[in-house]
Write a protein that holds these residues in place. Structure first.
Motif, PDB file in Angstrom:
ATOM      1  N   ILE A 165      33.792  15.870  60.574  1.00 42.73           N
ATOM      2  CA  ILE A 165      34.025  17.308  60.145  1.00 42.73           C
ATOM      3  C   ILE A 165      34.750  17.508  58.909  1.00 42.73           C
ATOM      4  O   ILE A 165      35.793  17.136  58.742  1.00 42.73           O
ATOM      5  CB  ILE A 165      34.907  17.723  61.540  1.00 42.73           C
ATOM      6  N   HIS A 166      34.181  18.382  58.082  1.00 43.64           N
ATOM      7  CA  HIS A 166      34.892  18.542  56.703  1.00 43.64           C
ATOM      8  C   HIS A 166      35.664  19.809  56.983  1.00 43.64           C
ATOM      9  O   HIS A 166      35.116  20.773  57.539  1.00 43.64           O
ATOM     10  CB  HIS A 166      33.764  18.778  55.702  1.00 43.64           C
ATOM     11  N   LEU A 167      37.051  19.888  56.705  1.00 44.65           N
ATOM     12  CA  LEU A 167      37.825  21.143  56.673  1.00 44.65           C
ATOM     13  C   LEU A 167      37.900  21.595  55.468  1.00 44.65           C
ATOM     14  O   LEU A 167      38.066  20.950  54.218  1.00 44.65           O
ATOM     15  CB  LEU A 167      39.099  20.305  57.177  1.00 44.65           C
ATOM     16  N   PRO A 168      38.192  23.121  55.404  1.00 46.10           N
ATOM     17  CA  PRO A 168      38.468  23.690  56.675  1.00 46.10           C
ATOM     18  C   PRO A 168      37.367  24.499  56.981  1.00 46.10           C
ATOM     19  O   PRO A 168      37.400  25.116  58.280  1.00 46.10           O
ATOM     20  CB  PRO A 168      39.669  24.854  56.118  1.00 46.10           C
ATOM     21  N   ASN A 169      36.188  24.614  56.346  1.00 50.57           N
ATOM     22  CA  ASN A 169      35.021  25.265  56.439  1.00 50.57           C
ATOM     23  C   ASN A 169      33.620  24.656  56.657  1.00 50.57           C
ATOM     24  O   ASN A 169      32.644  25.123  56.893  1.00 50.57           O
ATOM     25  CB  ASN A 169      34.855  26.265  55.395  1.00 50.57           C
ATOM     26  N   GLY A 170      33.837  23.310  57.089  1.00 53.25           N
ATOM     27  CA  GLY A 170      32.591  22.540  57.423  1.00 53.25           C
ATOM     28  C   GLY A 170      32.008  22.006  56.169  1.00 53.25           C
ATOM     29  O   GLY A 170      32.621  22.164  55.255  1.00 53.25           O
ATOM     30  N   PRO A 171      30.884  21.461  56.224  1.00 56.38           N
ATOM     31  CA  PRO A 171      29.999  21.207  57.296  1.00 56.38           C
ATOM     32  C   PRO A 171      30.651  20.240  58.415  1.00 56.38           C
ATOM     33  O   PRO A 171      31.437  19.559  58.031  1.00 56.38           O
ATOM     34  CB  PRO A 171      28.673  20.778  56.849  1.00 56.38           C
ATOM     35  N   THR A 172      29.695  20.014  59.587  1.00 51.18           N
ATOM     36  CA  THR A 172      29.744  18.972  60.366  1.00 51.18           C
ATOM     37  C   THR A 172      28.893  18.112  60.667  1.00 51.18           C
ATOM     38  O   THR A 172      27.478  18.585  60.637  1.00 51.18           O
ATOM     39  CB  THR A 172      30.225  19.418  61.768  1.00 51.18           C
ATOM     40  N   ALA A 173      28.574  16.805  60.528  1.00 54.08           N
ATOM     41  CA  ALA A 173      27.563  15.755  60.673  1.00 54.08           C
ATOM     42  C   ALA A 173      27.788  14.990  61.919  1.00 54.08           C
ATOM     43  O   ALA A 173      29.030  14.232  62.081  1.00 54.08           O
ATOM     44  CB  ALA A 173      27.613  14.901  59.421  1.00 54.08           C
ATOM     45  N   HIS A 174      26.843  14.472  62.653  1.00 54.16           N
ATOM     46  CA  HIS A 174      26.947  13.718  63.724  1.00 54.16           C
ATOM     47  C   HIS A 174      25.775  12.691  63.594  1.00 54.16           C
ATOM     48  O   HIS A 174      24.607  12.994  63.207  1.00 54.16           O
ATOM     49  CB  HIS A 174      26.624  14.409  64.965  1.00 54.16           C
ATOM     50  N   ARG A 270      21.900  12.664  63.285  1.00 52.84           N
ATOM     51  CA  ARG A 270      21.158  13.282  64.127  1.00 52.84           C
ATOM     52  C   ARG A 270      21.308  14.871  64.102  1.00 52.84           C
ATOM     53  O   ARG A 270      20.128  15.533  64.411  1.00 52.84           O
ATOM     54  CB  ARG A 270      22.070  12.929  65.620  1.00 52.84           C
ATOM     55  N   TRP A 271      22.041  15.334  63.582  1.00 48.84           N
ATOM     56  CA  TRP A 271      22.293  16.783  63.235  1.00 48.84           C
ATOM     57  C   TRP A 271      23.387  17.185  62.185  1.00 48.84           C
ATOM     58  O   TRP A 271      24.447  16.302  61.978  1.00 48.84           O
ATOM     59  CB  TRP A 271      22.583  17.643  64.450  1.00 48.84           C
ATOM     60  N   LEU A 272      23.182  18.038  61.389  1.00 51.46           N
ATOM     61  CA  LEU A 272      23.998  18.700  60.375  1.00 51.46           C
ATOM     62  C   LEU A 272      24.298  20.185  60.733  1.00 51.46           C
ATOM     63  O   LEU A 272      23.279  21.007  60.708  1.00 51.46           O
ATOM     64  CB  LEU A 272      23.675  18.432  59.034  1.00 51.46           C
ATOM     65  N   GLN A 273      25.482  20.473  60.972  1.00 48.62           N
ATOM     66  CA  GLN A 273      25.961  21.790  61.480  1.00 48.62           C
ATOM     67  C   GLN A 273      26.672  22.512  60.394  1.00 48.62           C
ATOM     68  O   GLN A 273      27.629  22.000  59.641  1.00 48.62           O
ATOM     69  CB  GLN A 273      26.709  21.872  62.513  1.00 48.62           C
ATOM     70  N   LYS A 274      26.486  23.694  60.241  1.00 47.03           N
ATOM     71  CA  LYS A 274      27.312  24.573  59.249  1.00 47.03           C
ATOM     72  C   LYS A 274      28.611  24.799  59.883  1.00 47.03           C
ATOM     73  O   LYS A 274      28.561  25.080  61.283  1.00 47.03           O
ATOM     74  CB  LYS A 274      26.532  25.900  58.607  1.00 47.03           C
ATOM     75  N   GLY A 275      29.853  25.100  59.404  1.00 46.07           N
ATOM     76  CA  GLY A 275      30.898  25.176  59.872  1.00 46.07           C
ATOM     77  C   GLY A 275      31.476  24.025  60.515  1.00 46.07           C
ATOM     78  O   GLY A 275      31.169  22.874  60.445  1.00 46.07           O
ATOM     79  N   TRP A 286      20.316  21.329  60.259  1.00 46.28           N
ATOM     80  CA  TRP A 286      19.361  20.336  60.312  1.00 46.28           C
ATOM     81  C   TRP A 286      19.399  19.548  61.624  1.00 46.28           C
ATOM     82  O   TRP A 286      20.863  19.250  62.274  1.00 46.28           O
ATOM     83  CB  TRP A 286      18.965  19.551  59.289  1.00 46.28           C
ATOM     84  N   MET A 287      18.542  19.532  62.580  1.00 47.83           N
ATOM     85  CA  MET A 287      18.741  18.611  63.779  1.00 47.83           C
ATOM     86  C   MET A 287      17.583  17.794  64.166  1.00 47.83           C
ATOM     87  O   MET A 287      16.267  18.169  63.756  1.00 47.83           O
ATOM     88  CB  MET A 287      18.866  19.649  64.871  1.00 47.83           C
ATOM     89  N   HIS A 288      17.683  16.510  64.351  1.00 50.45           N
ATOM     90  CA  HIS A 288      16.567  15.767  64.383  1.00 50.45           C
ATOM     91  C   HIS A 288      15.781  16.149  65.772  1.00 50.45           C
ATOM     92  O   HIS A 288      16.551  16.057  66.789  1.00 50.45           O
ATOM     93  CB  HIS A 288      17.032  14.126  64.478  1.00 50.45           C
ATOM     94  N   LYS A 289      14.625  16.178  65.828  1.00 55.03           N
ATOM     95  CA  LYS A 289      13.710  16.397  67.025  1.00 55.03           C
ATOM     96  C   LYS A 289      12.370  15.265  67.067  1.00 55.03           C
ATOM     97  O   LYS A 289      12.000  15.082  66.057  1.00 55.03           O
ATOM     98  CB  LYS A 289      13.189  17.923  66.944  1.00 55.03           C
ATOM     99  N   ARG A 296       5.216   7.552  60.152  1.00 50.62           N
ATOM    100  CA  ARG A 296       6.003   6.420  59.979  1.00 50.62           C
ATOM    101  C   ARG A 296       6.379   6.359  58.362  1.00 50.62           C
ATOM    102  O   ARG A 296       7.572   5.965  57.982  1.00 50.62           O
ATOM    103  CB  ARG A 296       5.455   5.038  60.096  1.00 50.62           C
ATOM    104  N   ARG A 297       5.484   7.263  57.500  1.00 51.92           N
ATOM    105  CA  ARG A 297       5.881   7.358  56.234  1.00 51.92           C
ATOM    106  C   ARG A 297       6.614   8.638  55.491  1.00 51.92           C
ATOM    107  O   ARG A 297       6.876   8.940  54.456  1.00 51.92           O
ATOM    108  CB  ARG A 297       4.580   7.077  55.315  1.00 51.92           C
ATOM    109  N   LYS A 298       7.047   9.177  56.801  1.00 55.47           N
ATOM    110  CA  LYS A 298       7.807  10.706  56.505  1.00 55.47           C
ATOM    111  C   LYS A 298       9.415  10.221  56.764  1.00 55.47           C
ATOM    112  O   LYS A 298       9.910  10.011  57.886  1.00 55.47           O
ATOM    113  CB  LYS A 298       7.311  11.685  57.440  1.00 55.47           C
ATOM    114  N   PHE A 299      10.106  10.416  55.701  1.00 55.98           N
ATOM    115  CA  PHE A 299      11.706  10.319  55.675  1.00 55.98           C
ATOM    116  C   PHE A 299      12.152  11.843  55.306  1.00 55.98           C
ATOM    117  O   PHE A 299      12.018  12.586  54.630  1.00 55.98           O
ATOM    118  CB  PHE A 299      12.113   9.256  54.926  1.00 55.98           C
ATOM    119  N   HIS A 300      13.551  11.886  55.795  1.00 56.24           N
ATOM    120  CA  HIS A 300      14.260  13.169  55.737  1.00 56.24           C
ATOM    121  C   HIS A 300      15.435  13.058  54.892  1.00 56.24           C
ATOM    122  O   HIS A 300      15.861  14.176  54.380  1.00 56.24           O
ATOM    123  CB  HIS A 300      14.798  13.556  56.994  1.00 56.24           C
ATOM    124  N   LEU A 301      15.776  11.957  54.530  1.00 54.35           N
ATOM    125  CA  LEU A 301      17.052  11.821  53.699  1.00 54.35           C
ATOM    126  C   LEU A 301      16.588  11.202  52.217  1.00 54.35           C
ATOM    127  O   LEU A 301      17.445  11.237  51.330  1.00 54.35           O
ATOM    128  CB  LEU A 301      18.020  10.763  54.229  1.00 54.35           C
TER     129      LEU A 301
END
Length: 301
Positions: A165-174, A270-275, A286-289, A296-301
């Motif tokens: 959790i990045h402070l004070p305004n985010g983002p938050t990554a899990h 798994r997910w990246l949240q604003k704030g 962003w959220m992994h679904k 298998r050849r598609k990557f998100h990062l």
């Protein structure tokens, strides 16, 4: 004998003898071919360059599906860097990190948390009381001027996730946590020194990966102490972020030896949240679904 099909031989011992002879003939032919190529390339080095250029191995990375979010030399992305949530840390602001755990953590989680804190020069491990929810921890951390809160989660008394959790305004990554190896489990590991490490971020190529890479980079001071010869590496491959920490030493001005310091683990976003952290009303960037894994050849990062 070499033209005989082993499948036509009913006697097991004779069939086995023929198969072994065919394998030996094939190996000798392959060796002669390699020796011939090596001799030709020694006389003409251009042949070797041409062979290596033509014989590029096909991997999932080289056959990666086109992604329009790959950063490259995108001027717009570089302009956003000057005003994003991490820009101050690239201009000299020092991070101050609070590391805590889930409620009632097991001994294994505490053991990992103590080693995890040593990765970041300005991190502090704070034991979490059962009455403190994450939102309350975030409020207290902001009052005490922490720049980040990292929560280590567990399942079945084993660390299984990390929330940043990045402070004070985010983002938050899990991140999902896997393949954990503590110092004691790494053969020949070194002792961590107090010096600030150098940082290597590798292969964060999309806009999402760019954000995650800057999130990680903002956790480290940007003035490494080279005297300690310590390097922290976050290597992204197929959306798995592999962490390793080493100490290096140069020998004879040519060779470089490495000693792993530990710990060793793998993260998967798994997910990246604003704030800041808010799983109920927070806005997810962003959220992994499962439906995102179309190939298998598609990557998100």
């Amino acid at each position: 004998m070499s033209s005989t099909d082993p499948n036509d031989i009913k006697n097991k011992m004779k069939r086995s003898d023929v198969v072994n002879r065919l394998k030996a003939d094939k190996a000798r032919a392959k060796l002669k071919r390699r020796q011939r190529i090596a001799k030709e390339e020694a006389d003409n080095p251009e042949l070797k360059e041409q062979r290596l250029k033509e014989n590029q191995p096909k991997t999932l990375e080289t056959m990666r599906e086109f992604d329009e979010t790959i950063v490259g030399e995108d001027a717009e992305v570089f302009e956003e860097e000057d005003t994003d949530d991490f820009s101050e840390y690239f201009k000299g602001l020092q991070p101050k990190i609070m590391v805590t755990t889930s409620k009632r953590p097991s001994a294994r989680v505490y053991e990992f948390a103590e080693e995890f804190v040593s990765i970041f020069p300005d991190a502090e491990l704070i034991k979490r009381g059962t009455q403190f929810e994450i939102k309350k921890i975030v409020e207290l951390a902001i009052k005490r001027e922490y720049t980040d809160v990292i929560v280590i989660n567990e399942d079945k008394k084993q660390p299984n996730a990390v929330t940043m959790i990045h402070l004070p305004n985010g983002p938050t990554a899990h991140f999902k946590l896997s393949s954990l190896r503590l110092n004691s489990q790494i053969r020949g590991h070194g002792k961590v020194g107090p010096q600030k490490p150098e940082l290597i971020l590798n292969n964060f190529s999309t806009r999402l990966g760019h954000t995650v890479g800057r999130f990680i980079a903002a956790l480290f001071p940007h003035v490494p102490e080279f005297k300690g010869r310590q390097v922290a590496t976050f290597h992204n491959q197929r959306d798995f972020i592999f962490f390793r920490r080493h100490r290096y030493i140069f020998k004879d001005g040519e060779r470089c030896d490495l000693q792993e310091l530990g710990p060793r683990f793998t993260l998967k976003l798994r997910w990246l949240q604003k704030g800041t952290f808010d799983t109920r009303f927070g806005e997810y960037e962003w959220m992994h679904k499962p439906e995102l894994d179309t190939s298998r050849r598609k990557f998100h990062l």
